[in-house]
Design an enzyme around this catalytic site. Structure first.
Site, PDB file in Angstrom:
ATOM      1  N   LYS A  43      15.252  -7.945  -9.206  1.00 53.17           N
ATOM      2  CA  LYS A  43      14.435  -6.425  -9.890  1.00 53.17           C
ATOM      3  C   LYS A  43      13.853  -6.829 -11.146  1.00 53.17           C
ATOM      4  CE  LYS A  43      18.891  -5.578 -10.165  1.00 53.17           C
ATOM      5  NZ  LYS A  43      19.798  -4.568 -10.395  1.00 53.17           N
ATOM      6  N   THR A  52      18.696   6.106 -17.137  1.00 49.57           N
ATOM      7  CA  THR A  52      18.686   5.116 -16.222  1.00 49.57           C
ATOM      8  C   THR A  52      20.090   4.284 -16.020  1.00 49.57           C
ATOM      9  OG1 THR A  52      17.969   3.462 -17.771  1.00 49.57           O
ATOM     10  CG2 THR A  52      16.353   4.660 -16.140  1.00 49.57           C
ATOM     11  N   GLY A 104      23.130   3.238 -14.429  1.00 50.47           N
ATOM     12  CA  GLY A 104      23.845   2.944 -13.129  1.00 50.47           C
ATOM     13  C   GLY A 104      22.777   2.697 -12.264  1.00 50.47           C
ATOM     14  N   THR A 105      21.544   2.074 -12.535  1.00 55.77           N
ATOM     15  CA  THR A 105      20.249   2.077 -11.315  1.00 55.77           C
ATOM     16  C   THR A 105      20.912   0.870 -10.636  1.00 55.77           C
ATOM     17  OG1 THR A 105      19.400   0.935 -13.256  1.00 55.77           O
ATOM     18  CG2 THR A 105      18.762   3.122 -12.919  1.00 55.77           C
ATOM     19  N   GLY A 106      21.489  -0.267 -11.404  1.00 58.81           N
ATOM     20  CA  GLY A 106      21.669  -1.663 -10.694  1.00 58.81           C
ATOM     21  C   GLY A 106      22.841  -1.178  -9.743  1.00 58.81           C
ATOM     22  N   CYS A 107      23.904  -0.542 -10.114  1.00 61.28           N
ATOM     23  CA  CYS A 107      25.053  -0.246  -8.978  1.00 61.28           C
ATOM     24  C   CYS A 107      24.588   0.550  -8.287  1.00 61.28           C
ATOM     25  CB  CYS A 107      26.131   0.417  -9.938  1.00 61.28           C
ATOM     26  SG  CYS A 107      26.726  -0.430 -11.514  1.00 61.28           S
TER      27      CYS A 107
END
Length: 266
Positions: free
Chosen positions: A175, A207, A209-212
C-alpha cells in the site's frame, strides 16, 4: 448475508480500527463477522494509551469454537503482538486444516512510527504466518521492514513485494499511502504477475483504521468468492468512500464512515 469471515485481531476502544472496524467493514459489505480477540487496547483518535494481552490459550479457544461450529470462508489476522500469539494462531490454523483463504494485515508499525513487534515476533511472522497467507497487505514502513529495502517509488515497491513473496505467501499488496504525491498507488504482486491500483489522495486526518478496514474488506471479497484483484478493487473503493464520508469525530486521526453502504432510510 454472504461470506463468513473470522477476524483474529486486537480490540480498539475508539471503535475505528481493530476488531470494531473489522466487524463494521464485513457487515457493511454484507458478510458475517466472527472474532478471536488477541488484545484489548485503551485508545482514541489521539493514540494508544494501554494494551492488555489476551492469554494465548483463550485466543486459541475462541478460534477453535468459531471454526468448529460456524466455520469460515476467509480468515483475516490483524494485531498479533508477540511470537507466542503468532505461534498459537498458526497452530490452530494447522490443526483445523482446510484451505480457508487467509488475509494477513501485518500491523508492525504504529501510525506514529513506533514498532509494534519485537524481532522475535517479526521472525515468527515471516517464518510461520506468511507462508500460509493468500495475501499480505503491508504499508510502506511494514514492507520496508519485511523486505529490508528502502521504498521510494513504484519500482522499489515491486522489488520489495517480490522479496516478500519469497517467504511463501501467494500475493503481496504493498500500500502506497505513506508515499508523497497527489495519487495513491497500491501494487498487487503474485507469482503470475502484478496489478497497479491508483486513486486520488484525500487530504484529511480522518484515516484511522484504513489498514484494518482494507484487509477486512479484501477478506470479505474472498469469502464471497471474488477473485483477489476483484476483492482488492472493491475494498479500495469501499475505503476511499469511507474516508470521504468520515464523520469527523475526535481531535486526532479520526475514524472512517464504515456504514456508508447502508441506506439511511432503512
Amino acid at each position: 448475508m454472504k461470506g463468513r469471515v473470522l477476524i483474529v485481531a486486537g480490540s480498539d476502544s475508539g471503535g475505528g480500527a481493530g476488531i470494531q472496524g473489522d466487524i463494521k467493514t464485513v457487515t457493511a459489505l454484507t458478510g458475517y463477522a466472527a472474532t478471536a480477540i488477541t488484545a484489548l487496547t485503551a485508545q482514541n483518535t489521539m493514540g494508544v494509551f494501554g494494551i492488555h494481552p489476551v492469554p494465548v490459550e483463550f485466543i486459541a479457544q475462541q478460534m477453535r469454537l468459531v471454526l468448529e461450529d460456524i466455520g469460515a470462508d476467509a480468515i483475516k489476522t490483524g494485531m498479533l503482538h508477540s511470537e507466542q500469539v503468532i505461534d498459537t494462531v498458526v497452530g490452530v490454523l494447522e490443526e483445523m486444516g482446510g484451505e480457508i483463504p487467509l488475509v494477513v494485515d501485518p500491523v508492525m508499525i504504529a501510525k506514529g512510527g513506533a514498532s509494534l513487534l519485537d524481532p522475535a515476533a517479526s521472525h515468527a511472522m515471516q517464518r510461520r504466518l506468511l507462508p500460509r497467507a493468500d495475501v499480505i497487505t503491508p504499508n510502506i514502513p511494514e514492507a520496508q521492514v519485511l523486505s529490508g529495502l528502502e521504498i521510494l517509488d513504484l519500482d522499489d515497491m515491486r522489488h520489495a513485494a517480490t522479496l516478500i513473496l519469497s517467504y511463501g505467501c501467494k500475493a503481496v499488496l504493498v500500500k502506497g499511502g505513506h508515499m508523497d504525491g497527489e495519487t495513491v498507488t497500491d501494487l498487487l504482486v503474485t507469482n503470475d504477475g502484478e496489478e497497479v491500483f491508483t486513486s486520488r489522495r484525500i487530504d484529511t486526518p480522518h484515516t484511522h483504521g484504513t489498514g484494518c478496514t482494507l484487509a477486512s474488506a479484501i477478506a470479505t471479497g474472498l469469502a464471497q468468492r471474488l477473485t483477489l484483484p476483484e476483492a482488492v478493487a472493491r475494498a479500495r473503493n469501499y475505503v476511499d468512500q469511507a474516508i470521504r464520508q468520515a464523520p469527523g469525530y475526535g481531535g486526532g486521526h479520526g475514524p472512517l464512515n464504515h456504514a456508508w453502504t447502508v441506506d439511511d432510510g432503512f
